[in-house]
Every structure is written in structure tokens, then in C-alpha cells.
Design an enzyme around this catalytic site. Structure first.
Site, PDB file in Angstrom:
ATOM      1  N   MET A 176       0.844  -1.209   0.000  1.00  0.00           N
ATOM      2  CA  MET A 176       0.000   0.000   0.000  1.00  0.00           C
ATOM      3  C   MET A 176       0.875   1.254   0.000  1.00  0.00           C
ATOM      4  O   MET A 176       0.386   2.357   0.289  1.00  0.00           O
ATOM      5  CB  MET A 176      -0.926  -0.013   1.208  1.00  0.00           C
ATOM      6  N   GLY A 177       2.169   1.081  -0.310  1.00  0.00           N
ATOM      7  CA  GLY A 177       3.026   2.256  -0.431  1.00  0.00           C
ATOM      8  C   GLY A 177       3.513   2.793   0.899  1.00  0.00           C
ATOM      9  O   GLY A 177       3.420   2.132   1.923  1.00  0.00           O
TER      10      GLY A 177
ATOM     11  N   HIS B 220       9.024   1.305   3.291  1.00  0.00           N
ATOM     12  CA  HIS B 220      10.100   1.320   4.280  1.00  0.00           C
ATOM     13  C   HIS B 220      10.972   0.091   4.054  1.00  0.00           C
ATOM     14  O   HIS B 220      10.741  -0.689   3.112  1.00  0.00           O
ATOM     15  CB  HIS B 220       9.517   1.381   5.696  1.00  0.00           C
TER      16      HIS B 220
ATOM     17  N   GLY C  81      11.054  -2.720   5.413  1.00  0.00           N
ATOM     18  CA  GLY C  81      10.332  -3.999   5.352  1.00  0.00           C
ATOM     19  C   GLY C  81       9.906  -4.299   3.919  1.00  0.00           C
ATOM     20  O   GLY C  81      10.143  -5.398   3.393  1.00  0.00           O
ATOM     21  N   HIS C  82       9.294  -3.308   3.262  1.00  0.00           N
ATOM     22  CA  HIS C  82       8.919  -3.476   1.856  1.00  0.00           C
ATOM     23  C   HIS C  82      10.171  -3.716   0.999  1.00  0.00           C
ATOM     24  O   HIS C  82      10.183  -4.573   0.117  1.00  0.00           O
ATOM     25  CB  HIS C  82       8.213  -2.225   1.329  1.00  0.00           C
TER      26      HIS C  82
ATOM     27  N   GLN D 150     -10.315  -2.952   2.023  1.00  0.00           N
ATOM     28  CA  GLN D 150      -9.838  -3.627   3.230  1.00  0.00           C
ATOM     29  C   GLN D 150      -9.860  -2.733   4.464  1.00  0.00           C
ATOM     30  O   GLN D 150      -9.438  -3.141   5.535  1.00  0.00           O
ATOM     31  CB  GLN D 150      -8.441  -4.217   3.012  1.00  0.00           C
TER      32      GLN D 150
ATOM     33  N   LYS E  64       5.262  -9.979   9.135  1.00  0.00           N
ATOM     34  CA  LYS E  64       4.673  -8.954  10.012  1.00  0.00           C
ATOM     35  C   LYS E  64       3.155  -9.147  10.031  1.00  0.00           C
ATOM     36  O   LYS E  64       2.501  -8.982  11.045  1.00  0.00           O
ATOM     37  CB  LYS E  64       5.046  -7.577   9.456  1.00  0.00           C
TER      38      LYS E  64
ATOM     39  N   SER F 168       4.198   1.300   7.941  1.00  0.00           N
ATOM     40  CA  SER F 168       3.889   2.624   7.394  1.00  0.00           C
ATOM     41  C   SER F 168       3.153   3.456   8.438  1.00  0.00           C
ATOM     42  O   SER F 168       3.215   4.685   8.430  1.00  0.00           O
ATOM     43  CB  SER F 168       3.026   2.493   6.138  1.00  0.00           C
TER      44      SER F 168
HETATM   45  P1  AMP Z   1       1.539  -2.916   3.460  1.00  0.00           P
HETATM   46  O1  AMP Z   1       2.081  -1.870   2.555  1.00  0.00           O
HETATM   47  O2  AMP Z   1       1.560  -2.533   4.908  1.00  0.00           O
HETATM   48  O3  AMP Z   1       0.231  -3.488   2.990  1.00  0.00           O
HETATM   49  O4  AMP Z   1       2.572  -4.129   3.391  1.00  0.00           O
HETATM   50  C1  AMP Z   1       2.934  -4.692   2.159  1.00  0.00           C
HETATM   51  C2  AMP Z   1       3.772  -5.923   2.414  1.00  0.00           C
HETATM   52  O5  AMP Z   1       4.922  -5.574   3.174  1.00  0.00           O
HETATM   53  C3  AMP Z   1       3.006  -6.992   3.235  1.00  0.00           C
HETATM   54  O6  AMP Z   1       3.333  -8.276   2.736  1.00  0.00           O
HETATM   55  C4  AMP Z   1       3.576  -6.769   4.613  1.00  0.00           C
HETATM   56  O7  AMP Z   1       3.518  -7.942   5.426  1.00  0.00           O
HETATM   57  C5  AMP Z   1       5.015  -6.409   4.311  1.00  0.00           C
HETATM   58  N1  AMP Z   1       5.604  -5.709   5.445  1.00  0.00           N
HETATM   59  C6  AMP Z   1       5.115  -4.622   6.087  1.00  0.00           C
HETATM   60  N2  AMP Z   1       5.907  -4.303   7.131  1.00  0.00           N
HETATM   61  C7  AMP Z   1       6.903  -5.223   7.160  1.00  0.00           C
HETATM   62  C8  AMP Z   1       8.029  -5.454   8.011  1.00  0.00           C
HETATM   63  N3  AMP Z   1       8.281  -4.673   9.055  1.00  0.00           N
HETATM   64  N4  AMP Z   1       8.834  -6.497   7.731  1.00  0.00           N
HETATM   65  C9  AMP Z   1       8.571  -7.308   6.679  1.00  0.00           C
HETATM   66  N5  AMP Z   1       7.542  -7.148   5.842  1.00  0.00           N
HETATM   67  C10 AMP Z   1       6.711  -6.129   6.085  1.00  0.00           C
END
Ligand code: AMP
Length: 302
Positions: A35-36, A39, A41-42, A66, A154, A191
Site C-alpha cells: 500500500m506504499g 520502508h 520492510g517493503h 480492506q 509482520k 507505514s
Molecule cells: P503494506 O504496505 O503494509 O500493505 O505491506 C505490504 C507488504 O509488506 C506486506 O506483505 C507486509 O507484510 C510487508 N511488510 C510490512 N511491514 C513489514 C516489516 N516490518 N517487515 C517485513 N515485511 C513487512
């Protein structure tokens, strides 16, 4: 390959078809849906995809279906330019940034509901959330048709939901779970961390700190219900923490564990998951343990 940005499904499919044609021997497409407001993690997911695939597609889409009423859809953080820099630096080749109209152009008559694994944790406290996740991921997997898709642990329940959906619907993709990336002090990257006030940010450390002690407490012979209580007591030592849930389940089926069973005797991977509000910000974190290896920092990569 330089980073290419596409905003329509037609363009995206054309780019991927061109790649597959240009590389008739072993082309492979890796996909990272997000979802942009990217960081580290992404970035770690993008790097992992890029290391294993000839083409890495990143999607950035804040998916309205969602979010529940009253959740943070309208103020979800966005920074397109910064995202594109991180995407390029991490090895993405193609970024798909569709509008809401592009993803949901018509009246929608189809829902995607995954049962059982959505009964507890975020499935229980965010009604409808995983229907929205399953729908958008099913759409994106059909649009991109990747060989592999990368998700972070996560969101451990999200991986269980998507793995079940992919299996049940015979979607031909390998789901690759990736370790949680944390700040140097232990806070799981999210995020949503930007919403935290300085004092909330300090107190939010209690999540990773208490989870990192869980293996030790399991070693002491705690039962599942005793560990839940210990974690709640520990988290409640932070005055700003407002617990949504603390739960311990088998993974990945997310089935229950008998409350009076010593966790060290559970012959299964165990997910210890927490969701806690600090002010207006709801944070989640978890620890995935194999009790046979209590003490192993399985998914606790820093
Ligand atoms: P989001 O943008 O929050 O929907 O996350 C997109 C992807 O990044 C999802 O598969 C999350 O599980 C993964 N993600 C988000 N935060 C982390 C993190 N701290 N470590 C590893 N993967 C992450």
C-alpha cells in the site's frame, strides 16, 4: 532495467508479456503487493524478489475495500516520489500504481471470503478486512500472474489467508513468506509508525520487548493462557498501551491451543500475535516459534 511506472492494467500486462517474450528461457516474475509509503520492510521483499526473479513487479495501491468504517483510509500516508526512489534502489523493475477507478471500475458482485483462518486476531477485530485483502490480492495475482509473490510475516495472518486462497482457487503462484524487519530498537517497521507521537513511539517498544521474552517464558513451562496473561501484564506496564488482542495459535492453520497446555509441549509452529493501540495508532506484531527450538529467533530478524 530502469524502473518503469504503469498505471493501467492494459499497460502492465503488456510490459509483463514483453518481458516473458524477450526471455523465452526461464522467465520468472516476482510480485510484491504493497500500500506504499515504503520502508525497509517493503524493500526487503523487493530485494528478495529481485534476487530470485528476472522481473520484479511492485504494486502500490491503498485498497479501500480492506478498510473498515472509521479506519485510516483517508489519512493513510502517501509519498509517491519517495516510494519510487526506494523501489528503484531495492531492485524493482516495474511499479503498478493504479487508481481506485482502475481497480474497481464497476459495481462489484464478487466477494472473496476465506473462512476459519480469519476467525481470530485481526479477522475478529477488523470485520470484513480480510475479504478486502483476499479480493484485492486475487485481482492483483490475476492481473500480474507472477511466478512468486512476496509477503511479510509482520502480517502473519494475512499470509495464512492468502496461502489458503491460492491453494483453494488453484492460483498458480508460489507464496513466499519473508521475515519481519525491525528498527534497531526492535519496533516492527510499519507505514503506520509515522502516526505515533514521540511518547507513544517510546512505549510501543513494549510489543517487541515482551514478544522477545516469550521464548524464555515458554521455557519456564508456561501454559498458553498463562503466557497470554504474562504478555498482557507486561504490555499493560506501558500506560499508553490499549490492548486489542493477545493470542497464541497454531500456525499456519491458526487453530486454537488448549489453554492449559504447556507451550513447550505443543508439537506445532506457534504464532504469538498482539495488536495494541497507542493513541489513535493500532500496531500489530508477532513472533512465530517452533517450540522444539525454544530460544531460536525464527522470524525475528533485525
Ligand atoms: P503494506 O504496505 O503494509 O500493505 O505491506 C505490504 C507488504 O509488506 C506486506 O506483505 C507486509 O507484510 C510487508 N511488510 C510490512 N511491514 C513489514 C516489516 N516490518 N517487515 C517485513 N515485511 C513487512
Amino acid at each position: 532495467m530502469n524502473l518503469k511506472i504503469v498505471r493501467t492494467i492494459v499497460e502492465l500486462r503488456q510490459e509483463i508479456a514483453d518481458y516473458r517474450l524477450s526471455k523465452p528461457v526461464n522467465p520468472s516474475v516476482g510480485f510484491v503487493p504493497t500500500m506504499g509509503f515504503l520502508h525497509e520492510g517493503h524493500a526487503s521483499l523487493i530485494r528478495q524478489s529481485s534476487a530470485s526473479n528476472g522481473l520484479t513487479v511492485l504494486s502500490i495501491f491503498v485498497n479501500p475495500t480492506q478498510f473498515g468504517p472509521g479506519e485510516d483510509l483517508d489519512k493513510y500516508p502517501r509519498d509517491e516520489q519517495r516510494d519510487l526512489r526506494i523501489a528503484a534502489d531495492s531492485g524493482a523493475d516495474l511499479v503498478f500504481m493504479p487508481s481506485v477507478q482502475e481497480m474497481y471500475p464497476n459495481r462489484r458482485l464478487t466477494t472473496v471470503t476465506v473462512s476459519e483462518v480469519t476467525d481470530r486476531l485481526c479477522g475478529a477485530s477488523r470485520p470484513g478486512h480480510f475479504d478486502g485483502v483476499a479480493l484485492v490480492v486475487a485481482k492483483l495475482l490475476n492481473i500480474v500472474q507472477p511466478d512468486r509473490a512476496y509477503f511479510g510475516l509482520k502480517d502473519a495472518q494475512q499470509i495464512a489467508v492468502i496461502a489458503s486462497m491460492v491453494q483453494d482457487l488453484n492460483i498458480p503462484v508460489e507464496i513466499v513468506p519473508c521475515p519481519i524487519v525491525r528498527e534497531p530498537d526492535g519496533l516492527a517497521l510499519s507505514s503506520r509508525n509515522v502516526y505515533l507521537e514521540p511518547e507513544e513511539r517510546k512505549q510501543a517498544l513494549i510489543l517487541s520487548q515482551s514478544l522477545s521474552q516469550a521464548a524464555e517464558w515458554i521455557h519456564e513451562g508456561l501454559t498458553s493462557s498463562q503466557l497470554v496473561q504474562r504478555l498482557k501484564d507486561e504490555i499493560n506496564r506501558s500506560p499508553l498501551a490499549d490492548i486489542d488482542y493477545v493470542d497464541i495459535l497454531k500456525y499456519p492453520d491458526l487453530g486454537p491451543i488448549e489453554a492449559d497446555k504447556q507451550l513447550s509441549e505443543v508439537d506445532n509452529r506457534v504464532l504469538i500475535a498482539v495488536a495494541v493501540r497507542f493513541g489513535k495508532t493500532r500496531l500489530i506484531d508477532n513472533r512465530l516459534l517452533n517450540p522444539a527450538e525454544v530460544g531460536a529467533q525464527l522470524c525475528f530478524a533485525k
